[in-house]
Design a protein around this motif. Sequence first.
Motif, PDB file in Angstrom:
ATOM      1  N   UNK A 168       5.537 -19.481 -40.838  1.00 15.56           N
ATOM      2  CA  UNK A 168       6.423 -19.569 -42.006  1.00 15.56           C
ATOM      3  C   UNK A 168       7.790 -18.961 -41.693  1.00 15.56           C
ATOM      4  N   UNK A 169       7.785 -17.782 -41.075  1.00 13.53           N
ATOM      5  CA  UNK A 169       9.031 -17.096 -40.728  1.00 13.53           C
ATOM      6  C   UNK A 169       9.010 -16.756 -39.242  1.00 13.53           C
ATOM      7  N   UNK A 170      10.067 -17.098 -38.546  1.00 12.02           N
ATOM      8  CA  UNK A 170      10.247 -16.699 -37.149  1.00 12.02           C
ATOM      9  C   UNK A 170      11.236 -15.541 -37.124  1.00 12.02           C
ATOM     10  N   UNK A 171      10.828 -14.436 -36.514  1.00 17.00           N
ATOM     11  CA  UNK A 171      11.649 -13.227 -36.460  1.00 17.00           C
ATOM     12  C   UNK A 171      12.040 -12.977 -35.016  1.00 17.00           C
ATOM     13  N   UNK A 172      13.329 -12.948 -34.747  1.00 18.94           N
ATOM     14  CA  UNK A 172      13.831 -12.737 -33.396  1.00 18.94           C
ATOM     15  C   UNK A 172      14.201 -11.270 -33.231  1.00 18.94           C
ATOM     16  N   UNK A 173      13.411 -10.538 -32.432  1.00 14.31           N
ATOM     17  CA  UNK A 173      13.711  -9.138 -32.185  1.00 14.31           C
ATOM     18  C   UNK A 173      12.694  -8.193 -32.785  1.00 14.31           C
ATOM     19  N   UNK A 174      12.181  -7.272 -31.940  1.00 19.25           N
ATOM     20  CA  UNK A 174      11.169  -6.302 -32.374  1.00 19.25           C
ATOM     21  C   UNK A 174      11.749  -4.894 -32.408  1.00 19.25           C
ATOM     22  N   UNK A 175      12.909  -4.758 -33.052  1.00 15.63           N
ATOM     23  CA  UNK A 175      13.446  -3.439 -33.357  1.00 15.63           C
ATOM     24  C   UNK A 175      13.053  -3.055 -34.773  1.00 15.63           C
ATOM     25  N   UNK A 176      13.635  -1.994 -35.329  1.00 14.54           N
ATOM     26  CA  UNK A 176      13.274  -1.589 -36.689  1.00 14.54           C
ATOM     27  C   UNK A 176      13.453  -2.696 -37.723  1.00 14.54           C
ATOM     28  N   UNK A 177      14.551  -3.458 -37.628  1.00 14.90           N
ATOM     29  CA  UNK A 177      14.791  -4.519 -38.616  1.00 14.90           C
ATOM     30  C   UNK A 177      13.682  -5.561 -38.574  1.00 14.90           C
ATOM     31  N   UNK A 190      11.473   3.364 -48.409  1.00 17.34           N
ATOM     32  CA  UNK A 190      11.074   1.993 -48.114  1.00 17.34           C
ATOM     33  C   UNK A 190       9.827   1.976 -47.231  1.00 17.34           C
ATOM     34  N   UNK A 191       9.827   2.793 -46.188  1.00 16.16           N
ATOM     35  CA  UNK A 191       8.683   2.845 -45.285  1.00 16.16           C
ATOM     36  C   UNK A 191       7.421   3.310 -46.017  1.00 16.16           C
ATOM     37  N   UNK A 192       7.555   4.304 -46.844  1.00 12.46           N
ATOM     38  CA  UNK A 192       6.388   4.790 -47.593  1.00 12.46           C
ATOM     39  C   UNK A 192       5.885   3.737 -48.578  1.00 12.46           C
ATOM     40  N   UNK A 193       6.797   3.057 -49.240  1.00 12.10           N
ATOM     41  CA  UNK A 193       6.401   2.065 -50.244  1.00 12.10           C
ATOM     42  C   UNK A 193       5.587   0.930 -49.638  1.00 12.10           C
ATOM     43  N   UNK A 194       5.784   0.682 -48.339  1.00  4.36           N
ATOM     44  CA  UNK A 194       5.107  -0.440 -47.692  1.00  4.36           C
ATOM     45  C   UNK A 194       4.043   0.019 -46.695  1.00  4.36           C
ATOM     46  N   UNK A 239      19.925  -9.648 -39.694  1.00  2.00           N
ATOM     47  CA  UNK A 239      19.507  -8.319 -40.142  1.00  2.00           C
ATOM     48  C   UNK A 239      19.754  -7.319 -39.019  1.00  2.00           C
ATOM     49  N   UNK A 240      19.966  -6.055 -39.373  1.00  2.00           N
ATOM     50  CA  UNK A 240      20.116  -5.005 -38.367  1.00  2.00           C
ATOM     51  C   UNK A 240      21.405  -5.144 -37.581  1.00  2.00           C
ATOM     52  N   UNK A 241      21.343  -4.866 -36.281  1.00  2.00           N
ATOM     53  CA  UNK A 241      22.534  -4.931 -35.438  1.00  2.00           C
ATOM     54  C   UNK A 241      23.094  -6.343 -35.341  1.00  2.00           C
ATOM     55  N   UNK A 242      22.277  -7.354 -35.594  1.00  2.00           N
ATOM     56  CA  UNK A 242      22.780  -8.723 -35.617  1.00  2.00           C
ATOM     57  C   UNK A 242      23.691  -8.949 -36.820  1.00  2.00           C
ATOM     58  N   UNK A 288      16.769  -1.085 -41.858  1.00  2.00           N
ATOM     59  CA  UNK A 288      15.582  -0.977 -42.721  1.00  2.00           C
ATOM     60  C   UNK A 288      15.892  -1.492 -44.122  1.00  2.00           C
ATOM     61  N   UNK A 289      17.061  -1.122 -44.656  1.00  2.00           N
ATOM     62  CA  UNK A 289      17.434  -1.584 -45.992  1.00  2.00           C
ATOM     63  C   UNK A 289      17.597  -3.096 -46.024  1.00  2.00           C
ATOM     64  N   UNK A 290      18.250  -3.647 -44.997  1.00  2.00           N
ATOM     65  CA  UNK A 290      18.432  -5.093 -44.941  1.00  2.00           C
ATOM     66  C   UNK A 290      17.119  -5.830 -44.798  1.00  2.00           C
ATOM     67  N   UNK A 291      16.186  -5.258 -44.026  1.00  2.00           N
ATOM     68  CA  UNK A 291      14.877  -5.892 -43.836  1.00  2.00           C
ATOM     69  C   UNK A 291      14.117  -5.979 -45.148  1.00  2.00           C
ATOM     70  N   UNK A 292      14.150  -4.911 -45.944  1.00  2.00           N
ATOM     71  CA  UNK A 292      13.455  -4.970 -47.230  1.00  2.00           C
ATOM     72  C   UNK A 292      14.088  -6.003 -48.150  1.00  2.00           C
ATOM     73  N   UNK A 293      15.423  -6.020 -48.192  1.00  2.00           N
ATOM     74  CA  UNK A 293      16.122  -6.963 -49.063  1.00  2.00           C
ATOM     75  C   UNK A 293      15.793  -8.408 -48.683  1.00  2.00           C
ATOM     76  N   UNK A 294      15.819  -8.702 -47.391  1.00  2.00           N
ATOM     77  CA  UNK A 294      15.510 -10.059 -46.950  1.00  2.00           C
ATOM     78  C   UNK A 294      14.044 -10.390 -47.209  1.00  2.00           C
TER      79      UNK A 294
END
Length: 396
Positions: free
Chosen positions: A11-20, A62-66, A289-292, A308-314
């Motif tokens: 469903x979703x392809x995520x490019x990059x395994x950093x925090x975002x 955010x991290x705790x909520x998830x 998201x993130x540095x991108x 992290x904030x951008x990841x939750x929003x997206x």
Amino acid sequence: MFPSSNDLTSTVLILGAGPAGLVLANILQAAGVESIVLERRSRVQVQRRARAGFLAPDSVAILRAHGLAAGLDARGHTHDRCEFRSPTGCVALHYSELGSGRVHTVYPQQALVTDLIEEYLRRGGTLRFSTTVERIHGIHTDRPTVAARDQTGRKLRFTGRYLAGCDGARGVARTAVPARSAAYDHGITWLALLAQAPPTGDSIIYGVHEAGFAGHMPRTADVTRYYLQCDPATDPDQWSEQRIWTELNRRLSASGTPALVTGPIIERSLVRLRSQILDTLQAGRLFLVGDAATSISPSAAKGANLAIAGAQLLAEGLIDAVRNADETALQQYSAHHRPRIRRAQEFSHWMIDLLHPPACDEPERTYRRELQQARLHNLASSRAHQDMFADSYVGI
């Protein structure tokens, strides 16, 4: 186990395994939205990469909520003090007692990334390490695709409904979004160092010195991050450990302060301070998201927190689009995240001007030096300035 076919779908392809990418993947997985994470580095490289370690309260929440905060709750520690040292004295701020009274949580990014990888796999996610993305196709269609190669050179093709570009400032995703860029090269380079040595006290220390900036950032009980402003042409390996410690002590000292606790330098690299703000973070079904999404200097520790904030929003937008066939929030992702990026960039730029001496050949050098001293004086003497600094420093 991975499917044997070279053509994989999610469903979703995520490019990059950093925090975002990993925060996004974990939130989606917990919500029942399938994803595949593609990362060009090996798992060992990703989990050993030492980066930022200061998490803002919003990031921790955010991290705790998830359900992603078990590691940082067990091994992280709160931090509420910073010092600005210069030949004229020391300004110490306990920011838990200023502004809204919030604090940082110190937890090395490599530890957080390790936690996020383990949790994503535990939740049943698919993570492809050593997979290099080469091209992105069809972002304006309902089935965008990613062409990649694995470590053996085998061609792979991934198809999804949505793409999340979390692969950094130089990644393929950013080049696929036709965004206009507002960029700035600060003309400043840091020698970034990791020392196998206990921190000298429990404070972040900023050295404001005419020879150049220096920074002391506690990480763990026996590891400390240091920064030294240096010539852009510097070869990090040409700095001896004696020279490094001599220069750090010179720039990080003030009247009555102790000498630094020394130890072996276990990592060194150069960091060029550049900033960039894009006018959009999305194109079609590709979202950055993130540095991108933005290049920001590490001067105020905003990068990982923005990620992290951008990841939750997206994630919220993607979940709504997949579950309810409603893309309203998803299409507003860029408009909602960019103001946060601008605020972080503005404070980061303010910190850069505070911490670094004007260039020797700058015509306004004397004037800018006076402004730098005025900012230090305001932080030392004005509660209003201290409150504003504390809220900006700990917020996103």
